[in-house]
Scaffold this motif. Structure first.
Motif, PDB file in Angstrom:
ATOM      1  N   GLN A 167      -2.951  28.534  66.393  1.00  0.00           N
ATOM      2  CA  GLN A 167      -2.581  29.311  67.578  1.00  0.00           C
ATOM      3  C   GLN A 167      -2.678  30.803  67.295  1.00  0.00           C
ATOM      4  O   GLN A 167      -3.181  31.579  68.125  1.00  0.00           O
ATOM      5  CB  GLN A 167      -1.173  28.929  68.025  1.00  0.00           C
ATOM      6  N   LYS A 168      -2.196  31.226  66.141  1.00  0.00           N
ATOM      7  CA  LYS A 168      -2.286  32.639  65.766  1.00  0.00           C
ATOM      8  C   LYS A 168      -3.742  33.073  65.629  1.00  0.00           C
ATOM      9  O   LYS A 168      -4.112  34.190  66.023  1.00  0.00           O
ATOM     10  CB  LYS A 168      -1.543  32.886  64.456  1.00  0.00           C
ATOM     11  N   LEU A 169      -4.564  32.182  65.088  1.00  0.00           N
ATOM     12  CA  LEU A 169      -5.984  32.494  64.940  1.00  0.00           C
ATOM     13  C   LEU A 169      -6.635  32.680  66.297  1.00  0.00           C
ATOM     14  O   LEU A 169      -7.438  33.608  66.484  1.00  0.00           O
ATOM     15  CB  LEU A 169      -6.687  31.372  64.161  1.00  0.00           C
ATOM     16  N   ARG A 170      -6.283  31.825  67.257  1.00  0.00           N
ATOM     17  CA  ARG A 170      -6.852  31.947  68.595  1.00  0.00           C
ATOM     18  C   ARG A 170      -6.432  33.255  69.261  1.00  0.00           C
ATOM     19  O   ARG A 170      -7.228  33.893  69.960  1.00  0.00           O
ATOM     20  CB  ARG A 170      -6.422  30.765  69.466  1.00  0.00           C
ATOM     21  N   VAL A 171      -5.182  33.655  69.054  1.00  0.00           N
ATOM     22  CA  VAL A 171      -4.719  34.934  69.618  1.00  0.00           C
ATOM     23  C   VAL A 171      -5.469  36.093  68.970  1.00  0.00           C
ATOM     24  O   VAL A 171      -5.860  37.053  69.656  1.00  0.00           O
ATOM     25  CB  VAL A 171      -3.197  35.089  69.426  1.00  0.00           C
ATOM     26  N   MET A 172      -5.706  36.022  67.657  1.00  0.00           N
ATOM     27  CA  MET A 172      -6.448  37.076  66.964  1.00  0.00           C
ATOM     28  C   MET A 172      -7.885  37.163  67.473  1.00  0.00           C
ATOM     29  O   MET A 172      -8.421  38.253  67.688  1.00  0.00           O
ATOM     30  CB  MET A 172      -6.447  36.814  65.458  1.00  0.00           C
ATOM     31  N   ILE A 173      -8.513  36.004  67.681  1.00  0.00           N
ATOM     32  CA  ILE A 173      -9.871  35.995  68.236  1.00  0.00           C
ATOM     33  C   ILE A 173      -9.861  36.583  69.634  1.00  0.00           C
ATOM     34  O   ILE A 173     -10.755  37.348  70.019  1.00  0.00           O
ATOM     35  CB  ILE A 173     -10.434  34.559  68.245  1.00  0.00           C
TER      36      ILE A 173
ATOM     37  N   GLY B  69     -13.627  44.133  72.167  1.00  0.00           N
ATOM     38  CA  GLY B  69     -15.069  44.261  72.335  1.00  0.00           C
ATOM     39  C   GLY B  69     -15.474  44.439  73.793  1.00  0.00           C
ATOM     40  O   GLY B  69     -16.320  45.286  74.114  1.00  0.00           O
ATOM     41  N   LEU B  70     -14.871  43.669  74.695  1.00  0.00           N
ATOM     42  CA  LEU B  70     -15.206  43.779  76.112  1.00  0.00           C
ATOM     43  C   LEU B  70     -14.756  45.123  76.689  1.00  0.00           C
ATOM     44  O   LEU B  70     -15.462  45.723  77.515  1.00  0.00           O
ATOM     45  CB  LEU B  70     -14.567  42.628  76.895  1.00  0.00           C
ATOM     46  N   ARG B  71     -13.599  45.597  76.255  1.00  0.00           N
ATOM     47  CA  ARG B  71     -13.123  46.897  76.743  1.00  0.00           C
ATOM     48  C   ARG B  71     -14.036  48.022  76.264  1.00  0.00           C
ATOM     49  O   ARG B  71     -14.288  48.980  77.007  1.00  0.00           O
ATOM     50  CB  ARG B  71     -11.684  47.129  76.285  1.00  0.00           C
ATOM     51  N   ALA B  72     -14.531  47.904  75.038  1.00  0.00           N
ATOM     52  CA  ALA B  72     -15.467  48.908  74.527  1.00  0.00           C
ATOM     53  C   ALA B  72     -16.778  48.859  75.300  1.00  0.00           C
ATOM     54  O   ALA B  72     -17.357  49.899  75.640  1.00  0.00           O
ATOM     55  CB  ALA B  72     -15.717  48.672  73.039  1.00  0.00           C
ATOM     56  N   LEU B  73     -17.244  47.655  75.596  1.00  0.00           N
ATOM     57  CA  LEU B  73     -18.477  47.493  76.360  1.00  0.00           C
ATOM     58  C   LEU B  73     -18.336  48.084  77.755  1.00  0.00           C
ATOM     59  O   LEU B  73     -19.270  48.716  78.279  1.00  0.00           O
ATOM     60  CB  LEU B  73     -18.841  45.998  76.461  1.00  0.00           C
ATOM     61  N   ALA B  74     -17.155  47.903  78.364  1.00  0.00           N
ATOM     62  CA  ALA B  74     -16.927  48.402  79.726  1.00  0.00           C
ATOM     63  C   ALA B  74     -17.011  49.920  79.802  1.00  0.00           C
ATOM     64  O   ALA B  74     -17.306  50.479  80.874  1.00  0.00           O
ATOM     65  CB  ALA B  74     -15.572  47.926  80.234  1.00  0.00           C
ATOM     66  N   ARG B  75     -16.783  50.608  78.684  1.00  0.00           N
ATOM     67  CA  ARG B  75     -16.832  52.075  78.688  1.00  0.00           C
ATOM     68  C   ARG B  75     -18.261  52.610  78.568  1.00  0.00           C
ATOM     69  O   ARG B  75     -18.494  53.811  78.761  1.00  0.00           O
ATOM     70  CB  ARG B  75     -15.968  52.620  77.545  1.00  0.00           C
ATOM     71  N   LEU B  76     -19.200  51.736  78.246  1.00  0.00           N
ATOM     72  CA  LEU B  76     -20.595  52.156  78.137  1.00  0.00           C
ATOM     73  C   LEU B  76     -21.255  52.202  79.510  1.00  0.00           C
ATOM     74  O   LEU B  76     -20.805  51.545  80.454  1.00  0.00           O
ATOM     75  CB  LEU B  76     -21.360  51.182  77.232  1.00  0.00           C
ATOM     76  N   PRO B  77     -22.337  52.979  79.663  1.00  0.00           N
ATOM     77  CA  PRO B  77     -23.071  52.981  80.926  1.00  0.00           C
ATOM     78  C   PRO B  77     -23.522  51.567  81.286  1.00  0.00           C
ATOM     79  O   PRO B  77     -24.079  50.848  80.452  1.00  0.00           O
ATOM     80  CB  PRO B  77     -24.275  53.896  80.637  1.00  0.00           C
ATOM     81  N   HIS B  78     -23.235  51.155  82.500  1.00  0.00           N
ATOM     82  CA  HIS B  78     -23.592  49.835  83.022  1.00  0.00           C
ATOM     83  C   HIS B  78     -22.838  48.690  82.336  1.00  0.00           C
ATOM     84  O   HIS B  78     -23.151  47.516  82.566  1.00  0.00           O
ATOM     85  CB  HIS B  78     -25.106  49.584  82.898  1.00  0.00           C
ATOM     86  N   GLY B  79     -21.847  49.032  81.496  1.00  0.00           N
ATOM     87  CA  GLY B  79     -21.097  47.995  80.800  1.00  0.00           C
ATOM     88  C   GLY B  79     -20.308  47.104  81.747  1.00  0.00           C
ATOM     89  O   GLY B  79     -20.294  45.876  81.594  1.00  0.00           O
ATOM     90  N   THR B  80     -19.673  47.716  82.735  1.00  0.00           N
ATOM     91  CA  THR B  80     -18.896  46.944  83.706  1.00  0.00           C
ATOM     92  C   THR B  80     -19.795  45.986  84.481  1.00  0.00           C
ATOM     93  O   THR B  80     -19.449  44.818  84.707  1.00  0.00           O
ATOM     94  CB  THR B  80     -18.177  47.893  84.683  1.00  0.00           C
ATOM     95  N   ARG B  81     -20.972  46.489  84.858  1.00  0.00           N
ATOM     96  CA  ARG B  81     -21.927  45.647  85.593  1.00  0.00           C
ATOM     97  C   ARG B  81     -22.414  44.489  84.725  1.00  0.00           C
ATOM     98  O   ARG B  81     -22.567  43.352  85.195  1.00  0.00           O
ATOM     99  CB  ARG B  81     -23.110  46.491  86.056  1.00  0.00           C
TER     100      ARG B  81
ATOM    101  N   ARG C  28     -16.516  30.514  81.292  1.00  0.00           N
ATOM    102  CA  ARG C  28     -15.588  29.601  80.613  1.00  0.00           C
ATOM    103  C   ARG C  28     -15.533  29.889  79.119  1.00  0.00           C
ATOM    104  O   ARG C  28     -14.462  29.833  78.503  1.00  0.00           O
ATOM    105  CB  ARG C  28     -16.005  28.146  80.865  1.00  0.00           C
ATOM    106  N   TRP C  29     -16.661  30.205  78.534  1.00  0.00           N
ATOM    107  CA  TRP C  29     -16.724  30.525  77.116  1.00  0.00           C
ATOM    108  C   TRP C  29     -15.936  31.804  76.804  1.00  0.00           C
ATOM    109  O   TRP C  29     -15.179  31.858  75.837  1.00  0.00           O
ATOM    110  CB  TRP C  29     -18.192  30.670  76.712  1.00  0.00           C
ATOM    111  N   LEU C  30     -16.093  32.824  77.659  1.00  0.00           N
ATOM    112  CA  LEU C  30     -15.379  34.077  77.461  1.00  0.00           C
ATOM    113  C   LEU C  30     -13.870  33.882  77.634  1.00  0.00           C
ATOM    114  O   LEU C  30     -13.065  34.437  76.871  1.00  0.00           O
ATOM    115  CB  LEU C  30     -15.884  35.144  78.435  1.00  0.00           C
ATOM    116  N   ARG C  31     -13.493  33.087  78.618  1.00  0.00           N
ATOM    117  CA  ARG C  31     -12.067  32.805  78.826  1.00  0.00           C
ATOM    118  C   ARG C  31     -11.471  32.107  77.600  1.00  0.00           C
ATOM    119  O   ARG C  31     -10.357  32.428  77.166  1.00  0.00           O
ATOM    120  CB  ARG C  31     -11.859  31.948  80.072  1.00  0.00           C
ATOM    121  N   ALA C  32     -12.199  31.153  77.053  1.00  0.00           N
ATOM    122  CA  ALA C  32     -11.716  30.434  75.876  1.00  0.00           C
ATOM    123  C   ALA C  32     -11.542  31.391  74.694  1.00  0.00           C
ATOM    124  O   ALA C  32     -10.555  31.309  73.947  1.00  0.00           O
ATOM    125  CB  ALA C  32     -12.673  29.311  75.516  1.00  0.00           C
TER     126      ALA C  32
END
Length: 293
Positions: free
Chosen positions: A10-16, A23-35, A48-52
């Motif tokens: 469970q701790k490993l899953r939270v760390m992942i 990573g997603l928050r960093a991507l969102a700050r790039l040009p066209h990252g949100t899109r 589903r993969w991203l949610r997991a």
């Protein structure tokens, strides 16, 4: 042994999840990252993969569903000792985002007799407000929070030799108060603010919302993850919140951005917004509500 293995996984899953969220928050700050994130999430398999991967950092349909899910991984929430310790420290600090409230409230402060502090923690907000505004000696400040906070609220007030603070277990006690304030807590409630207030027999005269994360468009349920604890929360629509309050009879006096905190939903950066504060005054002819409401 088996329990330790499960806890480790469970701790490993939270760390992942934390790494994926970063990573997603960093991507969102790039040009066209949100899109790009929106495009990827439009494919059901990828979503589903991203949610997991995100685990407790993913968006949820509602607060109840989120709470049931996140408690499988992190048992502690608002009752965590670090949360209470932080609230005690806040009692001695006037934060940057408090000053707009103090400015707009200053003219009303001498006439306040009843205040309802929704999600008020240990009543910590009372103390900086009292230092800055010199609240009336006859004031009754009612804190409404989880039942386990009652003893802490009263003990903390006693330690400060303060007899103006009480604890309320009933939302009905907010009916007709001079000031209804929800600071850093509105996002823990599923219902819109106007819906909460419309249930009261008599509307509060003043309403203050502060330190609250909002969504740019549709509301979305997400989580706030701390060191050893996690809260489910709902980012209400800022525009819908203001419109709802106006519909039940309030006038928006002011709104201000709050930069002390940020809430970023990794899978929905298109909805991310800053925290906001809002100050409402009830129109004189709208204080009493129809019984039908």
């Amino acid at each position: 042994m088996e329990g330790q293995v499960v806890m480790g996984l469970q701790k490993l899953r939270v760390m992942i999840g934390s790494t994926t969220a970063i990573g997603l928050r960093a991507l969102a700050r790039l040009p066209h990252g949100t899109r790009l994130i929106g495009l990827a999430a439009s494919y059901p398999v990828i979503e589903r993969w991203l949610r997991a991967l995100l685990c407790v950092y993913q968006p949820f349909p509602d607060i109840e569903t989120a709470t049931k899910y996140i408690r499988r991984f992190i048992p502690a929430g608002h009752e965590h000792s670090d949360v209470v310790s932080q609230l005690k420290q806040f009692a001695d600090v006037t934060r940057e985002s408090d000053y707009p409230v103090l400015f707009y409230l200053s003219g009303y402060a001498p006439g306040l007799s009843r205040v309802f502090d929704l999600g008020g923690g240990i009543g910590n907000l009372f103390y900086p407000y009292d230092r800055e505004l010199r609240l009336p000696a006859t004031l009754r400040w009612m804190v409404h929070d989880l039942p386990d906070k009652e003893e802490i609220v009263l003990q903390f007030a006693q330690s400060r030799h303060e007899n103006r603070i009480g604890f309320s277990r009933r939302m009905e006690d907010a009916s007709g108060v001079d000031l209804f304030i929800v600071s850093g807590a509105l996002h823990y409630f599923e219902d819109e603010l106007a819906v909460i207030l419309a249930r009261l027999a008599e509307l509060p005269r003043l309403v203050v919302v502060n330190r609250t994360p909002f969504s740019r468009a549709d509301p979305i349920v997400t989580t706030q993850v701390g060191d050893g604890y996690v809260h489910a929360c709902k980012l209400h629509s800022l525009a819908a919140t203001i419109a709802g309050m106006e519909a039940v009879g309030y006038r928006l006096v002011a709104r201000w951005p709050v930069h002390e905190r940020a809430s970023r939903v990794p899978l929905r950066p298109d909805l991310n917004d800053t925290y906001w504060g809002l100050f409402f005054v009830l129109e004189a002819d709208r204080r009493r509500r129809d019984a039908s409401l």
